[in-house]
Design a protein around this motif. Structure first.
Motif, PDB file in Angstrom:
ATOM      1  N   UNK A  27      47.216  12.070 -12.128  1.00 21.07           N
ATOM      2  CA  UNK A  27      46.044  12.863 -11.758  1.00 21.07           C
ATOM      3  C   UNK A  27      45.000  12.787 -12.868  1.00 21.07           C
ATOM      4  N   UNK A  28      43.767  13.053 -12.497  1.00 20.39           N
ATOM      5  CA  UNK A  28      42.671  13.004 -13.474  1.00 20.39           C
ATOM      6  C   UNK A  28      41.866  14.296 -13.393  1.00 20.39           C
ATOM      7  N   UNK A  29      42.529  15.408 -13.641  1.00 29.21           N
ATOM      8  CA  UNK A  29      41.905  16.717 -13.497  1.00 29.21           C
ATOM      9  C   UNK A  29      40.745  16.887 -14.485  1.00 29.21           C
ATOM     10  N   UNK A  30      39.687  17.512 -14.005  1.00 28.69           N
ATOM     11  CA  UNK A  30      38.468  17.642 -14.807  1.00 28.69           C
ATOM     12  C   UNK A  30      38.665  18.506 -16.043  1.00 28.69           C
ATOM     13  N   UNK A  31      39.695  19.367 -16.046  1.00 28.62           N
ATOM     14  CA  UNK A  31      39.878  20.309 -17.155  1.00 28.62           C
ATOM     15  C   UNK A  31      41.003  19.893 -18.099  1.00 28.62           C
ATOM     16  N   UNK A  32      41.529  18.676 -17.958  1.00 26.04           N
ATOM     17  CA  UNK A  32      42.732  18.282 -18.701  1.00 26.04           C
ATOM     18  C   UNK A  32      42.511  18.333 -20.215  1.00 26.04           C
ATOM     19  N   UNK A  98      52.981  18.462 -13.647  1.00 26.15           N
ATOM     20  CA  UNK A  98      51.814  18.662 -12.797  1.00 26.15           C
ATOM     21  C   UNK A  98      52.119  18.498 -11.318  1.00 26.15           C
ATOM     22  N   UNK A  99      53.378  18.160 -10.968  1.00 25.94           N
ATOM     23  CA  UNK A  99      53.853  18.117  -9.579  1.00 25.94           C
ATOM     24  C   UNK A  99      53.186  17.025  -8.748  1.00 25.94           C
ATOM     25  N   UNK A 125      49.877  24.688 -12.079  1.00 23.07           N
ATOM     26  CA  UNK A 125      49.005  24.838 -10.918  1.00 23.07           C
ATOM     27  C   UNK A 125      47.644  25.353 -11.357  1.00 23.07           C
ATOM     28  N   UNK A 126      46.607  24.830 -10.737  1.00 24.22           N
ATOM     29  CA  UNK A 126      45.251  25.323 -10.935  1.00 24.22           C
ATOM     30  C   UNK A 126      44.377  24.717  -9.854  1.00 24.22           C
ATOM     31  N   UNK A 131      43.406  20.103  -5.700  1.00 22.48           N
ATOM     32  CA  UNK A 131      42.586  19.116  -5.004  1.00 22.48           C
ATOM     33  C   UNK A 131      43.356  17.820  -4.770  1.00 22.48           C
ATOM     34  N   UNK A 132      44.445  17.623  -5.538  1.00 21.87           N
ATOM     35  CA  UNK A 132      45.244  16.407  -5.406  1.00 21.87           C
ATOM     36  C   UNK A 132      46.641  16.666  -4.846  1.00 21.87           C
TER      37      UNK A 132
END
Length: 361
Positions: A27-32, A98-99, A125-126, A131-132
């Motif tokens: 995943x490429x979460x914006x808040x990582x 991150x599941x 989780x967030x 979103x993914x």
């Protein structure tokens, strides 16, 4: 191992070891905070990791090993082998995921084998993860893990105590599991890809007050095998690591050597006892830089502060102060620690509920 026990060990010097297995993540979460992605290539050498955990002894080991990433379950066989080595020495193992595998709610066999080797499993989780990977899929997968007899928890991250996402997600988790699954709720910090998303971290207490640094209690194996004394991402990623926060490297050092350096360091003892800003106020002629963590990093250039710490905390007195501070924080309980370090509004959710206590009987 339940979440409350895991959090309760956090102030104990060398009570745990944090291991970043890889910076890769699907995943490429914006808040990582770790800026993880599948394009990242950094990860410790597996052979070095196995040797390092293999150096645990029955009388010289951390109580818990926490496997993180990136996404540690991209390496499920390695995670299981490390958990086995830890267990052989009497340590327990927890893992935060991150599941990515749970989009349809299933847990693939090779990942389930790794999870069942653990003593605790945590799902992150967030709003960005959802979103993914849909929340329903995550909760269904957690049910499978819970039914297999592995204690689970949910780590939620939001923008603050009034974030409607947090309120909704907390209510959903508690309703789904009838209070059997504890939650650790944190706020987004301006680290990694979240630098432009989150407000600046508060400066913390003024220098007239002792503010023990819990983050300096557990050694951290970083993505390149360096062992740092602090889990703040700024420290984990910074090269070179400030000398007072560098404990070694898993290619060269074993756990007893790292543990001895952490427990024997006068400046780390003082950081865990009074915090960096109080150290500056006590020993330096000039004021500390703004910010709690920045004032810690600045100690590398303050020989007067380092000398003062060595003078006052280099012997049995420093060892005693370190131990007493840890005991006081443990006595206050895990919710008090989360209230100080995480999202205070939800801090009580790390404690066992009556439903959890009943399920243990």
């Amino acid at each position: 191992m339940e979440l409350a026990e895991l959090i309760g060990l956090r102030p104990v010097p060398c009570g745990g070891l944090l291991v970043a297995l890889t910076r890769r993540c699907p995943m490429s979460c914006a808040h990582c905070s770790t800026s993880s992605s599948m394009a990242a290539t950094e990860e410790p050498d597996p052979g070095h990791l196995l040797r390092f955990l293999g150096s645990f002894g029955a009388e010289d080991r951390p109580e818990v090993v926490m496997l993180t990433g990136g996404e540690p379950l991209l390496l499920p066989e390695l995670a299981a082998r490390l958990a086995g080595l830890a267990r052989a020495a009497g340590s327990r193992t927890a893992l935060l995921s991150g599941m990515f595998f749970a989009r349809d709610g299933r847990v693939p066999d090779r990942i389930m084998r790794a999870i069942t080797a653990l003593d605790h499993f945590s799902a992150s989780m967030d709003v960005h993860h959802e979103r993914e990977v849909p929340r329903a899929g995550v909760l269904r997968a957690l049910r499978t893990v819970l039914d297999a007899g592995i204690p689970v928890s949910v780590h939620l991250t939001g923008t603050g105590p009034d974030d409607p996402y947090l309120a909704d997600a907390v209510a959903d988790v508690r309703r789904t599991f009838a209070g059997r699954v504890p939650l650790l709720v944190n706020e987004v910090r301006p680290l990694g890809r979240a630098t432009g998303l989150a407000p600046a971290t508060p400066p913390g207490p003024d220098a007239s007050r002792a503010a023990p640094c819990t983050l300096a209690a557990w050694p951290v194996v970083a993505f390149d095998g360096t062992v740092a004394a602090c889990c703040n991402q700024w420290t984990v990623d910074r090269r070179p690591v400030p000398p007072h926060l560098r404990l070694g490297h898993i290619a060269d050092d074993d756990w007893p050597a790292v543990r001895a350096r952490s427990l024997g360091s006068p400046v780390l003892r003082m950081l865990r006892t009074v915090g960096p800003r109080r150290l500056h106020a006590r020993y330096a002629d000039s004021p500390a830089p703004a910010g709690y963590c920045r004032s810690c990093h600045a100690l590398a250039d303050r020989p007067d502060v380092l000398a003062g710490a060595a003078r006052d905390a280099g012997g049995r007195v420093g060892e005693l102060l370190d131990r007493i501070t840890a005991q006081q924080q443990r006595a206050a309980g895990p919710a008090a620690l989360v209230g100080r370090m995480g999202c205070a509004r939800y801090a009580h959710l790390v404690e066992p509920t009556p439903a959890q206590e009943e399920s243990r009987r």
